[in-house]
Design a protein around this motif. Structure first.
Motif, PDB file in Angstrom:
ATOM      1  N   UNK A   1     -21.086 -41.651  18.132  1.00 22.57           N
ATOM      2  CA  UNK A   1     -19.715 -41.439  18.612  1.00 22.57           C
ATOM      3  C   UNK A   1     -19.410 -39.948  18.776  1.00 22.57           C
ATOM      4  N   UNK A   2     -20.071 -39.100  18.011  1.00 23.62           N
ATOM      5  CA  UNK A   2     -19.854 -37.656  18.137  1.00 23.62           C
ATOM      6  C   UNK A   2     -20.251 -37.130  19.513  1.00 23.62           C
ATOM      7  N   UNK A   3     -21.080 -37.877  20.239  1.00 19.96           N
ATOM      8  CA  UNK A   3     -21.469 -37.492  21.594  1.00 19.96           C
ATOM      9  C   UNK A   3     -20.412 -37.890  22.624  1.00 19.96           C
ATOM     10  N   UNK A   4     -19.413 -38.638  22.190  1.00 27.05           N
ATOM     11  CA  UNK A   4     -18.376 -39.141  23.094  1.00 27.05           C
ATOM     12  C   UNK A   4     -17.008 -38.780  22.514  1.00 27.05           C
ATOM     13  N   UNK A   5     -16.662 -37.491  22.657  1.00 24.33           N
ATOM     14  CA  UNK A   5     -15.449 -36.977  22.018  1.00 24.33           C
ATOM     15  C   UNK A   5     -14.190 -37.661  22.531  1.00 24.33           C
ATOM     16  N   UNK A   6     -14.240 -38.257  23.703  1.00 22.28           N
ATOM     17  CA  UNK A   6     -13.048 -38.896  24.256  1.00 22.28           C
ATOM     18  C   UNK A   6     -12.550 -40.063  23.404  1.00 22.28           C
ATOM     19  N   UNK A   7     -13.423 -40.594  22.528  1.00 19.07           N
ATOM     20  CA  UNK A   7     -12.995 -41.681  21.660  1.00 19.07           C
ATOM     21  C   UNK A   7     -12.226 -41.187  20.437  1.00 19.07           C
ATOM     22  N   UNK A   8     -12.218 -39.874  20.201  1.00 16.36           N
ATOM     23  CA  UNK A   8     -11.459 -39.322  19.084  1.00 16.36           C
ATOM     24  C   UNK A   8     -10.020 -39.119  19.534  1.00 16.36           C
ATOM     25  N   UNK A   9      -9.146 -39.950  19.029  1.00 12.06           N
ATOM     26  CA  UNK A   9      -7.774 -39.993  19.546  1.00 12.06           C
ATOM     27  C   UNK A   9      -7.035 -38.677  19.346  1.00 12.06           C
ATOM     28  N   UNK A  10      -6.367 -38.239  20.409  1.00 11.24           N
ATOM     29  CA  UNK A  10      -5.435 -37.113  20.367  1.00 11.24           C
ATOM     30  C   UNK A  10      -4.204 -37.519  21.161  1.00 11.24           C
ATOM     31  N   UNK A  11      -3.037 -37.143  20.659  1.00  9.86           N
ATOM     32  CA  UNK A  11      -1.783 -37.602  21.258  1.00  9.86           C
ATOM     33  C   UNK A  11      -1.628 -37.162  22.703  1.00  9.86           C
ATOM     34  N   UNK A  12      -2.243 -36.033  23.074  1.00  7.75           N
ATOM     35  CA  UNK A  12      -2.092 -35.530  24.445  1.00  7.75           C
ATOM     36  C   UNK A  12      -3.223 -35.972  25.368  1.00  7.75           C
ATOM     37  N   UNK A  13      -4.076 -36.900  24.884  1.00  2.94           N
ATOM     38  CA  UNK A  13      -5.193 -37.397  25.693  1.00  2.94           C
ATOM     39  C   UNK A  13      -5.078 -38.915  25.823  1.00  2.94           C
ATOM     40  N   UNK A  14      -5.738 -39.507  26.815  1.00  2.00           N
ATOM     41  CA  UNK A  14      -5.688 -40.966  26.950  1.00  2.00           C
ATOM     42  C   UNK A  14      -6.222 -41.675  25.705  1.00  2.00           C
ATOM     43  N   UNK A  15      -5.578 -42.762  25.359  1.00  2.31           N
ATOM     44  CA  UNK A  15      -6.045 -43.614  24.256  1.00  2.31           C
ATOM     45  C   UNK A  15      -7.211 -44.449  24.754  1.00  2.31           C
TER      46      UNK A  15
END
Length: 433
Positions: A309-323
């Motif tokens: 999962x560390x290779x796919x940072x987009x899965x780490x939720x951030x409020x200003x990024x898509x869920x």
């Protein structure tokens, strides 16, 4: 061989018998501890007095009991035309000496680890062979595997093909050689694509889920099962978006998640109850404990999905990024957040570090396989990488396959009568109807 006609259990259009078998926990110590393995035999009223061959169903998972049919429909309806169906509760599931925190509570964590190491496909197939010899007077039978059940089919072909007449696989041809890391690198990409499809179809879903996520971050939200709902747990709903009708279930749940009350915005009690019904980690712990081990052969998984999962940072939720939702992944934090997994945390860590898992597949035996095998490969499958399935298909002798984009991973649940009929037709070289 006893007829199912003598059974007292009847369903719509079906007659059933229950079978219980006392089998070794560890086949290397056949005189040691025993477990009970349950199987339900299903026949049609027209055929129950006939000496028809068995078709044995290997359920997906690992860690789930066999289907409990309420009516004669789907793949079972097709199978009953020429078989007796045997629905096997794989060891540790259903009525087969169930595994859960309560049943393991008398064991130390080391003892739990040792006990659980006997619940992979290798011993599931040893159980099946022992049952075949007891139930059929050593006659060959046919097998059908869905998802993880397909892994079991290939293990059966590798270990005991002499017991098989035919074999069928739906949505479950694994890589024979690739490490769990490679599997999850491919799977995360598939999950990304399913997320894109989901949020494109349901145009307000991103707004709904982000509103819910914001509320979860700012308030203590307690699920019906007693856990505090976290962002990571919310992401786990993604396991459903790779199923037929799964995206709709997730969307409708999100649509009802937040409600306005005199005290302000709150999470709907309906959501808190239904959320738990869409995830099985509290009720089916083998899935979390042993899922990654299904890829391990003389290697440890070391929490592969968590590391990759560390290779796919987009899965780490951030409020200003898509869920984004995750998929069929197991994470170490689950044993800190799900109440029924917490008592098994030390055993889970030990199983993830276990390096001496036996080899699962005999590549030479599979290459020279003589048992007729046909598989349905779903090109859009979120759970099983099609490239790896096709790779394996070239490594198994006498295997035919049908690639289709018509179905998601659980296609056999949605259109099983047609899928099994087509596989049987292909396997026997008959003309497709």
């Amino acid at each position: 061989m006893n007829s199912a006609c003598s059974a007292q259990l009847t369903f719509a259009g079906m007659i059933a018998r229950k079978h219980y078998f006392s089998l070794p926990l560890d086949y290397q110590r056949p005189d040691g501890e025993k477990i009970s393995v349950f199987a339900r035999e299903i026949s049609s009223p027209d055929n129950c007095d006939k000496d028809l061959p068995f078709i044995v169903f290997f359920q997906g998972g690992p860690g789930f009991g066999a289907v409990r049919p309420a009516a004669n429909g789907g793949w079972i309806k097709r199978a009953l035309q020429e078989y007796r169906v045997l629905l096997l509760d794989q060891r540790g599931t259903g009525l087969s000496t169930p595994v859960n925190f309560a049943s393991l509570s008398h064991l130390t964590s080391d003892e739990q680890t040792q006990y659980l190491s006997h619940f992979r496909a290798d011993n599931i197939i040893r159980d099946a062979e022992a049952i075949r010899q007891q139930l059929t007077d050593n006659q060959k039978w046919t097998i059908l595997g869905q998802s993880f059940g397909g892994f079991c089919v290939l293990k059966y072909l590798s270990d005991a093909p002499e017991g098989l007449a035919e074999a069928y696989i739906t949505g479950g041809i694994p890589s024979l050689t690739r490490h769990a890391d490679e599997v999850y690198q491919a799977t995360y990409k598939r999950v990304l694509a399913k997320n894109q499809d989901f949020f494109s179809r349901f145009t307000d879903a991103q707004t709904l889920v982000k509103s819910l996520a914001s509320h979860i971050e700012s308030n203590e939200v307690i699920l019906a099962t007693g856990e505090r709902l976290t962002i990571e747990m919310l992401q786990l709903l993604g396991i459903n978006i790779g199923m037929e009708q799964g995206p709709e279930s997730v969307y409708y749940l999100l649509e009802q998640a937040l409600i306005d009350t005199p005290s302000g915005t709150q999470v709907n009690p309906l959501f808190l109850a239904h959320f738990c019904q869409l995830l099985d980690f509290n009720t089916n712990p083998i899935f979390a404990l042993l899922h990654e081990s299904i890829y391990c052969q003389n290697t440890a998984s070391n929490w592969a999905a968590h590391r990759v999962r560390n290779e796919f940072a987009e899965f780490n939720y951030q409020a200003d990024k898509p869920f984004l939702f995750t998929g069929e992944m197991v994470y170490p934090w689950m044993f800190e957040q799900f109440n029924n997994l917490k008592p098994l945390k030390q055993a889970a860590d030990a199983l993830a570090q276990k390096q001496d898992w036996p080899m699962l597949y005999d590549l030479d035996k599979l290459a020279t396989n003589k048992v007729p095998v046909t598989a349905a490969i779903y090109s859009e499958d979120m759970f099983v990488e099609m490239r790896y399935s096709l790779e394996t298909a070239t490594q198994v002798g006498n295997l035919k396959y049908w690639v289709t984009s018509e179905y998601e991973h659980n296609g056999i649940r949605m259109d099983g009568e047609h899928i099994l009929d087509r596989l049987i037709t292909i396997n026997r070289g008959e003309k497709l109807r």
